[in-house]
Write an enzyme that holds these catalytic residues in place. Structure first.
Site, PDB file in Angstrom:
ATOM      1  CE  LYS A  52      -3.797  -2.425   2.151  1.00  0.00           C
ATOM      2  NZ  LYS A  52      -4.309  -3.001   3.391  1.00  0.00           N
ATOM      3  CD  GLN A  96      -3.339  -4.622   6.529  1.00  0.00           C
ATOM      4  OE1 GLN A  96      -3.303  -3.599   5.864  1.00  0.00           O
ATOM      5  NE2 GLN A  96      -3.810  -5.770   6.058  1.00  0.00           N
ATOM      6  CG  ASP A 119     -10.088  -0.627   4.581  1.00  0.00           C
ATOM      7  OD1 ASP A 119      -9.846  -0.850   3.388  1.00  0.00           O
ATOM      8  OD2 ASP A 119      -9.616  -1.297   5.528  1.00  0.00           O
TER       9      ASP A 119
END
Ligand code: NAD
Length: 281
Positions: A52, A96, A119
């Site tokens: 990322k 994460q 997200d």
């Protein structure tokens, strides 16, 4: 069986995003900024986080990874996320997953401000998505829709089958498909006759997290297969939820693993971060 690789689309999308982020930087005096919170040292998570970061740099964004030890307290991590929420230089925040066992992921998604939830996991953003007014695209499903559009595969008025109903893939994917006028069959662990239902579908989305689950018995002739699964074998090689050898000759096209859905997910994350940065406050 045509392979629907992400690379040609990604090259176009990344160049476009780099140009847009450069223009935004000139206007605002800073580039879009993504903050990633990583708790513990799960090797797969470390790989995802570094990918990322690399992708963010490639489109001119700045990024930071905030690392916590595996035994970090809930309060410590929550306080940091809330500080990132308040920081005007942070546009997108991602926690994460998986998180260590002392955390409840359901609670952690509530810590991130919905405006920075790139997200698209906060219930407010899921509600907006389901009601047809999405603030951010759900990353994996959004990437899948872009990939299909790039290859000229429409789901309009088609019967499609989503295998899986997770909050991160199956459910938001079904919302996006419905919004494009597909008739959606959703299959999960408790579905009694999954193969029979799946054989009705023109496009099949395999997101069960079961290696090589989907064989030719699941498909009708000419079906398009989107393989969302990611599994690492003992030899280190990646494979998906589809038994590729078995579906050869019956599926008309398939997204490969690796090189299909995975890279698109990161692209959508970055597009969401850009959208957050570009928003006039
Ligand atoms: P999950 O375990 O949260 O959900 C799996 C879903 O599949 C559940 O709803 C379950 O009911 C259903 N399921 C499981 N076995 C089944 C079976 N035999 N028949 C029918 N349904 C079944 O998984 P997830 O987070 O949605 O991820 C699914 C897969 O996609 C995993 O392999 C994951 O690694 C991968 N993934 C890939 C990306 C990407 O960027 N490509 C992103 C997220 C997840």
């Amino acid at each position: 069986m045509k392979k629907l690789f992400a690379k040609p689309l990604l090259e176009l999308k990344r160049a476009e995003l780099l140009q847009k982020s450069t223009q935004l930087k000139a206007k605002k005096g800073r580039a879009p900024h993504l903050a990633v919170v990583l708790v513990g040292e799960d090797p797969a998570s470390q790989v995802y986080v570094s990918k990322k970061g690399e992708a963010a740099e490639a489109v001119g964004f700045t990024h930071e990874t905030i690392l916590f030890p595996v035994d970090a307290s809930i309060e410590t991590v929550k306080n940091k996320v809330q500080a990132l929420n308040r920081d005007p230089k942070v546009d997108g925040i991602l926690i994460q997953r998986p998180l260590p066992k002392q955390f409840h992921e359901r609670d952690a998604v509530l810590w991130v401000s919905p405006e920075k939830d790139v997200d698209c996991l906060h219930p407010e953003n899921i509600g907006l998505l389901v009601s047809g007014h999405a603030r951010f695209a759900p990353c994996t499903p959004g990437g899948i829709m872009q990939l299909l559009a790039h290859y000229g595969i429409s789901v309009e008025k088609k019967t499609v089958c989503v295998i899986g109903r997770s909050a991160i893939v199956g459910k938001p994917l079904a919302s996006l498909l419905l919004a494009q006028n597909a008739s959606v069959i959703q299959i999960h662990r408790s579905t009694p006759n999954p193969q029979e239902l799946c054989r009705l579908a023109d496009v099949v989305f395999a997101a069960a997290g079961q290696r090589a689950l989907v064989t030719r018995e699941w498909l009708k002739e000419g079906a398009v297969l989107v393989d969302v699964g990611i599994h690492r074998g003992a030899d280190g090689k990646l494979s998906g939820d589809v038994d590729v050898a078995s579906v050869e000759g019956i599926a008309s096209a398939i997204t490969p693993v690796p090189g299909g859905v995975g890279p698109m997910t990161i692209q959508v994350l970055l597009e969401n971060t850009f959208a957050s940065a570009a928003k006039e406050s």
